[in-house]
Scaffold this motif. Structure first.
Motif, mmCIF file in Angstrom:
data_model
loop_
_atom_site.group_PDB
_atom_site.id
_atom_site.type_symbol
_atom_site.label_atom_id
_atom_site.label_comp_id
_atom_site.label_asym_id
_atom_site.label_seq_id
_atom_site.Cartn_x
_atom_site.Cartn_y
_atom_site.Cartn_z
ATOM 1 N N PRO A 178 0.828 -1.214 0.000
ATOM 2 C CA PRO A 178 0.000 0.000 0.000
ATOM 3 C C PRO A 178 0.859 1.260 0.000
ATOM 4 N N SER A 179 0.330 2.297 -0.610
ATOM 5 C CA SER A 179 1.017 3.590 -0.611
ATOM 6 C C SER A 179 0.915 4.210 0.769
ATOM 7 N N ARG A 180 2.009 4.775 1.236
ATOM 8 C CA ARG A 180 1.976 5.486 2.519
ATOM 9 C C ARG A 180 1.333 6.855 2.365
ATOM 10 N N VAL A 181 1.247 7.357 1.129
ATOM 11 C CA VAL A 181 0.623 8.653 0.881
ATOM 12 C C VAL A 181 -0.173 8.584 -0.417
ATOM 13 N N VAL A 182 -1.359 9.183 -0.383
ATOM 14 C CA VAL A 182 -2.231 9.332 -1.544
ATOM 15 C C VAL A 182 -2.745 10.766 -1.554
ATOM 16 N N ALA A 183 -3.340 11.169 -2.669
ATOM 17 C CA ALA A 183 -3.886 12.529 -2.769
ATOM 18 C C ALA A 183 -5.268 12.483 -3.397
ATOM 19 N N THR A 184 -6.136 13.355 -2.913
ATOM 20 C CA THR A 184 -7.486 13.471 -3.454
ATOM 21 C C THR A 184 -7.458 14.308 -4.732
ATOM 22 N N ALA A 185 -8.562 14.261 -5.474
ATOM 23 C CA ALA A 185 -8.669 15.054 -6.700
ATOM 24 C C ALA A 185 -8.479 16.553 -6.436
ATOM 25 N N PRO A 186 -9.099 17.137 -5.386
ATOM 26 C CA PRO A 186 -8.844 18.560 -5.142
ATOM 27 C C PRO A 186 -7.371 18.865 -4.853
ATOM 28 N N ALA A 187 -6.673 17.962 -4.157
ATOM 29 C CA ALA A 187 -5.248 18.177 -3.877
ATOM 30 C C ALA A 187 -4.439 18.117 -5.165
ATOM 31 N N VAL A 188 -4.747 17.139 -6.020
ATOM 32 C CA VAL A 188 -4.024 17.010 -7.289
ATOM 33 C C VAL A 188 -4.237 18.252 -8.147
ATOM 34 N N GLU A 189 -5.462 18.739 -8.202
ATOM 35 C CA GLU A 189 -5.750 19.963 -8.971
ATOM 36 C C GLU A 189 -4.926 21.141 -8.460
ATOM 37 N N LEU A 190 -4.863 21.313 -7.146
ATOM 38 C CA LEU A 190 -4.104 22.422 -6.566
ATOM 39 C C LEU A 190 -2.601 22.225 -6.778
ATOM 40 N N ILE A 191 -2.113 21.014 -6.654
ATOM 41 C CA ILE A 191 -0.686 20.760 -6.893
ATOM 42 C C ILE A 191 -0.333 21.116 -8.331
ATOM 43 N N ARG A 192 -1.155 20.688 -9.270
ATOM 44 C CA ARG A 192 -0.876 21.005 -10.681
ATOM 45 C C ARG A 192 -0.849 22.519 -10.910
ATOM 46 N N GLU A 193 -1.771 23.228 -10.278
ATOM 47 C CA GLU A 193 -1.793 24.692 -10.396
ATOM 48 C C GLU A 193 -0.489 25.281 -9.859
ATOM 49 N N LEU A 194 -0.048 24.808 -8.707
ATOM 50 C CA LEU A 194 1.171 25.332 -8.092
ATOM 51 C C LEU A 194 2.414 24.978 -8.906
ATOM 52 N N VAL A 195 2.445 23.770 -9.475
ATOM 53 C CA VAL A 195 3.566 23.376 -10.328
ATOM 54 C C VAL A 195 3.605 24.280 -11.568
ATOM 55 N N GLY A 196 2.434 24.619 -12.111
ATOM 56 C CA GLY A 196 2.375 25.524 -13.257
ATOM 57 C C GLY A 196 2.932 26.905 -12.940
ATOM 58 N N ARG A 197 2.742 27.351 -11.721
ATOM 59 C CA ARG A 197 3.227 28.688 -11.315
ATOM 60 C C ARG A 197 4.669 28.680 -10.826
ATOM 61 N N HIS A 198 5.060 27.626 -10.112
ATOM 62 C CA HIS A 198 6.334 27.641 -9.388
ATOM 63 C C HIS A 198 7.328 26.576 -9.818
ATOM 64 N N GLY A 199 6.934 25.674 -10.706
ATOM 65 C CA GLY A 199 7.810 24.557 -11.055
ATOM 66 C C GLY A 199 7.621 23.422 -10.059
ATOM 67 N N PRO A 200 8.532 22.448 -10.049
ATOM 68 C CA PRO A 200 8.384 21.279 -9.172
ATOM 69 C C PRO A 200 8.218 21.679 -7.704
ATOM 70 N N VAL A 201 7.389 20.895 -6.994
ATOM 71 C CA VAL A 201 7.117 21.178 -5.580
ATOM 72 C C VAL A 201 7.377 19.935 -4.723
ATOM 73 N N MET A 202 7.420 20.149 -3.432
ATOM 74 C CA MET A 202 7.561 19.086 -2.449
ATOM 75 C C MET A 202 6.672 19.425 -1.265
ATOM 76 N N PHE A 203 6.407 18.433 -0.411
ATOM 77 C CA PHE A 203 5.625 18.651 0.806
ATOM 78 C C PHE A 203 6.416 18.207 2.020
ATOM 79 N N HIS A 204 6.128 18.887 3.139
ATOM 80 C CA HIS A 204 6.656 18.440 4.427
ATOM 81 C C HIS A 204 5.525 18.535 5.441
ATOM 82 N N GLN A 205 5.282 17.409 6.107
ATOM 83 C CA GLN A 205 4.271 17.334 7.169
ATOM 84 C C GLN A 205 5.021 17.353 8.494
ATOM 85 N N SER A 206 4.871 18.447 9.240
ATOM 86 C CA SER A 206 5.585 18.537 10.512
ATOM 87 C C SER A 206 4.645 18.166 11.641
ATOM 88 N N GLY A 207 5.155 18.226 12.827
ATOM 89 C CA GLY A 207 4.351 17.896 13.994
ATOM 90 C C GLY A 207 4.069 19.111 14.838
#
Length: 170
Positions: A32-61
């Protein structure tokens, strides 16, 4: 749909999963994947990649908004040696985000220890993010949801631990 195709919400509804992390090298089929993304998240990621280039995420505590997934231009957040690479999201059919690299999703090591029994579900909802996350001015924000792994899934995942920042060859 089976439980891997949707994220159940506390309200009783569900959100379809639109992207999942690629399996680590050498992993068996069905891991199983340890991380998945919903359709709204994918849409927003694509928008951000279009504006800023490749992106990454960090989940802190952190507390409050500090515990929200933060989106940065790829490489602009310094990953620590104990940070855990939860996965690399694949958003397009060719294994990349609109022809670019998969999106790496990291979590702090201490946070991973607390949440390693759950699948991180990256979602996007209306609202304003905070801090330095790239989606801040869009009127939407990223949100972490979770699905608890079954005992069989957890056994498979325990046999294939994720990489950490110390494993990076950069």
């Amino acid at each position: 749909m089976d439980s891997d195709d949707v994220c159940g919400l506390p309200s009783g509804g569900s959100v379809p999963i639109a992207a999942r992390a690629t399996p680590p090298e050498g992993a068996p089929p069905g891991l199983p994947s340890r991380v998945v993304a919903t359709a709204p998240a994918v849409e927003l990621i694509r928008e951000l990649v279009g504006r800023h280039g490749p992106v990454m995420f960090h989940q802190s505590g952190g507390c409050c908004d500090g515990s929200a997934p933060m989106c940065y231009p790829d490489g602009e957040f310094r990953v620590g040696q104990r940070d855990v690479l939860v996965g690399e999201l694949v958003l397009a059919g060719d294994g990349a985000v609109d022809g670019g690299e998969p999106v790496r999703v990291w979590i702090s090591g201490t946070q991973f220890e607390t949440w390693k029994h759950t699948q991180l579900v990256l979602d996007a909802i209306p609202g304003r993010g905070s801090g330095f996350s790239l989606e801040n001015p869009t009127g939407r924000r990223f949100l972490s949801r979770a699905r608890t792994f079954t005992p069989d899934e957890q056994e498979l995942l325990d046999a294939h631990p994720p990489r950490t920042g110390a494993d990076l060859e950069e």
